[in-house]
Design a protein around this motif. Sequence first.
Motif, PDB file in Angstrom:
ATOM      1  N   HIS A 374      55.146  47.271  38.403  1.00 38.54           N
ATOM      2  CA  HIS A 374      54.327  47.909  39.430  1.00 38.54           C
ATOM      3  C   HIS A 374      52.873  47.853  38.993  1.00 38.54           C
ATOM      4  N   ILE A 375      51.996  47.493  39.941  1.00 33.12           N
ATOM      5  CA  ILE A 375      50.567  47.435  39.657  1.00 33.12           C
ATOM      6  C   ILE A 375      49.831  48.328  40.646  1.00 33.12           C
ATOM      7  N   GLN A 376      49.069  49.276  40.120  1.00 32.98           N
ATOM      8  CA  GLN A 376      48.240  50.146  40.951  1.00 32.98           C
ATOM      9  C   GLN A 376      46.899  49.440  41.181  1.00 32.98           C
ATOM     10  N   LEU A 377      46.539  49.206  42.440  1.00 35.23           N
ATOM     11  CA  LEU A 377      45.326  48.482  42.780  1.00 35.23           C
ATOM     12  C   LEU A 377      44.194  49.430  43.141  1.00 35.23           C
ATOM     13  N   ASN A 378      42.996  49.028  42.813  1.00 31.81           N
ATOM     14  CA  ASN A 378      41.799  49.737  43.260  1.00 31.81           C
ATOM     15  C   ASN A 378      41.336  49.044  44.540  1.00 31.81           C
ATOM     16  N   THR A 379      41.780  49.562  45.691  1.00 29.79           N
ATOM     17  CA  THR A 379      41.555  48.866  46.958  1.00 29.79           C
ATOM     18  C   THR A 379      40.118  48.964  47.454  1.00 29.79           C
ATOM     19  N   ASP A 380      39.245  49.602  46.663  1.00 25.58           N
ATOM     20  CA  ASP A 380      37.825  49.580  47.024  1.00 25.58           C
ATOM     21  C   ASP A 380      37.198  48.229  46.691  1.00 25.58           C
ATOM     22  N   THR A 381      37.933  47.393  45.974  1.00 21.86           N
ATOM     23  CA  THR A 381      37.404  46.096  45.557  1.00 21.86           C
ATOM     24  C   THR A 381      38.002  44.976  46.395  1.00 21.86           C
ATOM     25  N   LEU A 382      37.227  43.914  46.575  1.00 22.60           N
ATOM     26  CA  LEU A 382      37.671  42.774  47.367  1.00 22.60           C
ATOM     27  C   LEU A 382      38.842  42.055  46.699  1.00 22.60           C
ATOM     28  N   LEU A 383      38.807  41.927  45.372  1.00 24.03           N
ATOM     29  CA  LEU A 383      39.881  41.230  44.662  1.00 24.03           C
ATOM     30  C   LEU A 383      41.223  41.943  44.834  1.00 24.03           C
ATOM     31  N   ALA A 384      41.176  43.290  44.866  1.00 20.88           N
ATOM     32  CA  ALA A 384      42.414  44.051  45.059  1.00 20.88           C
ATOM     33  C   ALA A 384      42.967  43.826  46.462  1.00 20.88           C
ATOM     34  N   GLY A 451      47.780  46.264  29.996  1.00 23.33           N
ATOM     35  CA  GLY A 451      48.148  46.625  31.355  1.00 23.33           C
ATOM     36  C   GLY A 451      47.047  46.371  32.363  1.00 23.33           C
ATOM     37  N   ALA A 452      45.825  46.086  31.895  1.00 25.21           N
ATOM     38  CA  ALA A 452      44.716  45.819  32.811  1.00 25.21           C
ATOM     39  C   ALA A 452      44.986  44.531  33.593  1.00 25.21           C
ATOM     40  N   VAL A 453      44.666  44.568  34.895  1.00 28.14           N
ATOM     41  CA  VAL A 453      44.802  43.389  35.752  1.00 28.14           C
ATOM     42  C   VAL A 453      43.398  43.015  36.210  1.00 28.14           C
ATOM     43  N   TRP A 454      42.989  41.775  35.961  1.00 28.34           N
ATOM     44  CA  TRP A 454      41.605  41.391  36.183  1.00 28.34           C
ATOM     45  C   TRP A 454      41.512  39.965  36.694  1.00 28.34           C
ATOM     46  N   SER A 455      40.314  39.600  37.147  1.00 29.70           N
ATOM     47  CA  SER A 455      40.091  38.260  37.683  1.00 29.70           C
ATOM     48  C   SER A 455      39.881  37.266  36.552  1.00 29.70           C
ATOM     49  N   TRP A 456      40.707  36.222  36.515  1.00 38.15           N
ATOM     50  CA  TRP A 456      40.590  35.237  35.444  1.00 38.15           C
ATOM     51  C   TRP A 456      39.270  34.481  35.548  1.00 38.15           C
ATOM     52  N   TRP A 457      38.840  34.244  36.794  1.00 38.01           N
ATOM     53  CA  TRP A 457      37.561  33.592  37.035  1.00 38.01           C
ATOM     54  C   TRP A 457      36.616  34.607  37.680  1.00 38.01           C
ATOM     55  N   GLU A 458      35.388  34.214  37.888  1.00 36.60           N
ATOM     56  CA  GLU A 458      34.436  35.094  38.558  1.00 36.60           C
ATOM     57  C   GLU A 458      34.893  35.363  39.992  1.00 36.60           C
ATOM     58  N   PRO A 459      34.581  36.555  40.538  1.00 29.47           N
ATOM     59  CA  PRO A 459      34.994  36.865  41.916  1.00 29.47           C
ATOM     60  C   PRO A 459      34.481  35.854  42.940  1.00 29.47           C
ATOM     61  N   CYS A 482      35.672  42.660  35.611  1.00 35.60           N
ATOM     62  CA  CYS A 482      36.285  42.469  36.936  1.00 35.60           C
ATOM     63  C   CYS A 482      37.732  42.959  36.992  1.00 35.60           C
ATOM     64  N   VAL A 483      37.969  44.152  36.429  1.00 32.53           N
ATOM     65  CA  VAL A 483      39.307  44.757  36.464  1.00 32.53           C
ATOM     66  C   VAL A 483      39.504  45.424  37.821  1.00 32.53           C
ATOM     67  N   PHE A 484      40.607  45.095  38.523  1.00 30.39           N
ATOM     68  CA  PHE A 484      40.852  45.672  39.854  1.00 30.39           C
ATOM     69  C   PHE A 484      42.230  46.323  39.975  1.00 30.39           C
ATOM     70  N   GLY A 485      42.970  46.406  38.854  1.00 31.19           N
ATOM     71  CA  GLY A 485      44.280  47.031  38.892  1.00 31.19           C
ATOM     72  C   GLY A 485      44.819  47.317  37.512  1.00 31.19           C
ATOM     73  N   GLU A 486      45.961  48.028  37.483  1.00 38.62           N
ATOM     74  CA  GLU A 486      46.579  48.387  36.202  1.00 38.62           C
ATOM     75  C   GLU A 486      48.090  48.407  36.356  1.00 38.62           C
ATOM     76  N   VAL A 487      48.795  47.825  35.383  1.00 39.04           N
ATOM     77  CA  VAL A 487      50.256  47.872  35.375  1.00 39.04           C
ATOM     78  C   VAL A 487      50.686  49.291  35.007  1.00 39.04           C
ATOM     79  N   VAL A 488      51.378  49.958  35.925  1.00 38.54           N
ATOM     80  CA  VAL A 488      51.804  51.341  35.678  1.00 38.54           C
ATOM     81  C   VAL A 488      53.255  51.422  35.232  1.00 38.54           C
ATOM     82  N   SER A 489      54.011  50.357  35.437  1.00 34.09           N
ATOM     83  CA  SER A 489      55.379  50.284  34.904  1.00 34.09           C
ATOM     84  C   SER A 489      55.803  48.823  34.852  1.00 34.09           C
ATOM     85  N   GLY A 490      56.635  48.482  33.879  1.00 34.29           N
ATOM     86  CA  GLY A 490      57.133  47.118  33.755  1.00 34.29           C
ATOM     87  C   GLY A 490      56.306  46.226  32.862  1.00 34.29           C
ATOM     88  N   LEU A 491      55.389  46.815  32.067  1.00 39.48           N
ATOM     89  CA  LEU A 491      54.600  45.975  31.164  1.00 39.48           C
ATOM     90  C   LEU A 491      55.504  45.277  30.150  1.00 39.48           C
TER      91      LEU A 491
END
Length: 517
Positions: A374-384, A451-459, A482-491
């Motif tokens: 499960h990944i919790q997204l920060n939906t205020d960001t375009l990447l999320a 657990g950080a989920v981020w953009s591998w390349w620039e946005p 450019c972190v836009f989410g976090e793994v909250v379970s299943g890492l």
Amino acid sequence: MASSKPEECTVCFNNYDDLRRPQSLPCGHTFCSQCIEDTIKNVQLICPSCRTEHSATAATQFPINYGLEELIKNIKSMQLPSVGAVSVKPGQDRTRGISKKLRSVVQEHKSSISNLISECEEVLSQLGKYQGQVRGWKTQHHQLQDKLFDLVKQNKAALKLLEQEDTSVVNMTTEGEAGKKQLQIMLECLDTVNTAQEVVTTINEADQYNVEAEDWIQKCQELFPDINTVCTSVKVQETIKNALDLVVMETGDTDVPSFLEESGSTIMEKVERITGEISLKTLTVDHLRGMSKNFKRLVEAGLVLGVQQDQHVLRHSKITLQDGQLYLHSLQHQTPPTHAHTIQVMEVMKALESSSSRIFLDLAWPGSTRGRLHIQLNTDTLLAKQFMLLCTGQQQSGSSFLNTKLLGVWKKGEPGECVRGGDYQYNNGSGGAPLLPHQHDLQYQKSGRAGAVWSWWEPCSDKSTQFGITTRDCTPGSQWLCVFGEVVSGLDVVRAAVNHSDISKVTVVDCGVVLTL
């Protein structure tokens, strides 16, 4: 004059029996079932005693007066025996000549018969209630039939208008064809004139036909189309099409799901179950929030789907239940089950905007069982938002993370270890074109934690859908941008994938959104 005998109906003066059972109205007065049935008119019943009005479609809607039936039985038992009956003296044992064993057998049979009588009475009661329901439906069907007759009348009226319009068009077409033919003749005559007199005569005649043709054109413009005819036809067609589509959709599916055929249910429980399932045919977000027993049964049977219409293509996604949590899976092009109950995916996603936005990815590779993170997204960001679209497959193109591979591991076994994925285009790291236009003023978080989920390349990159997931904490002072989410379970699932001999064999076998509404 009303009867003073409790065993008699005060309307027909017949004794209460198995056919004329005493039934009590809400006002408190009791009459036989037959008199109550005869009194019901136009879904209304007026009490013969107090004239109170009650809504009713059948006598079975009113309860049996069991107390009065018991009283009548007691009165009958106290009456003298009829002539020829064998009298038994007080204290005399009727079964004195029967052995104890036979008396026990008799008692068992009496008990069995009594139980069967009780079951019969219960089923009769259920049949009575069901009959009331069936008669209520009959009344509704008669009302619907009247509306259908009105619709047929409207259709006939529309056909009459179209017939008139068709006749007018035919007449005007005939007139126009004749005028056109005359103009063609005049055109040929003008090519063959030899004298001034012929020129003047031909031109005068041609001018006359020109005027007639112009008048005909003007008349056609004024007469056609007839607004009333067109509007009436289109409206009636749409109304009938919608009605027929509903009939085909609802009555075309005649197979009853197996979980509606459970034994041990009463007649009315089955009726309520069936009508409850039909009412859930088109679902809303409230059904997802409420999680009723009927809805839960449908989900567990795989009969709840999210749907999305893209131009002329209807796609659908599964909705599943696992450990009490609902999941909306990625949209796919597949034939839905016959008894599918549907909800609009856009409606679900709109409801999620005001709550947490959590997605799931199922990973699998040869020699392993699939695991879910499960990944919790920060939906205020375009990447999320872009990540969410690729998990649900909402884009008309159908682009999705489904069946994409992990592309590589970086710093394996060291601090800051991470994996890369997200090439939905080519599945080799060369793709991942953005689905949404980049906004330069967006602010992203930084994190060096596992657990950080981020953009591998620039946005703003042409591969902005590629993402990284950190599986080991970074060294102090190091962070991913450019972190836009976090793994909250299943890492642990991702870490197990990292240790696989070939990371390119690790595949996203399912994805979607967690329905936390």
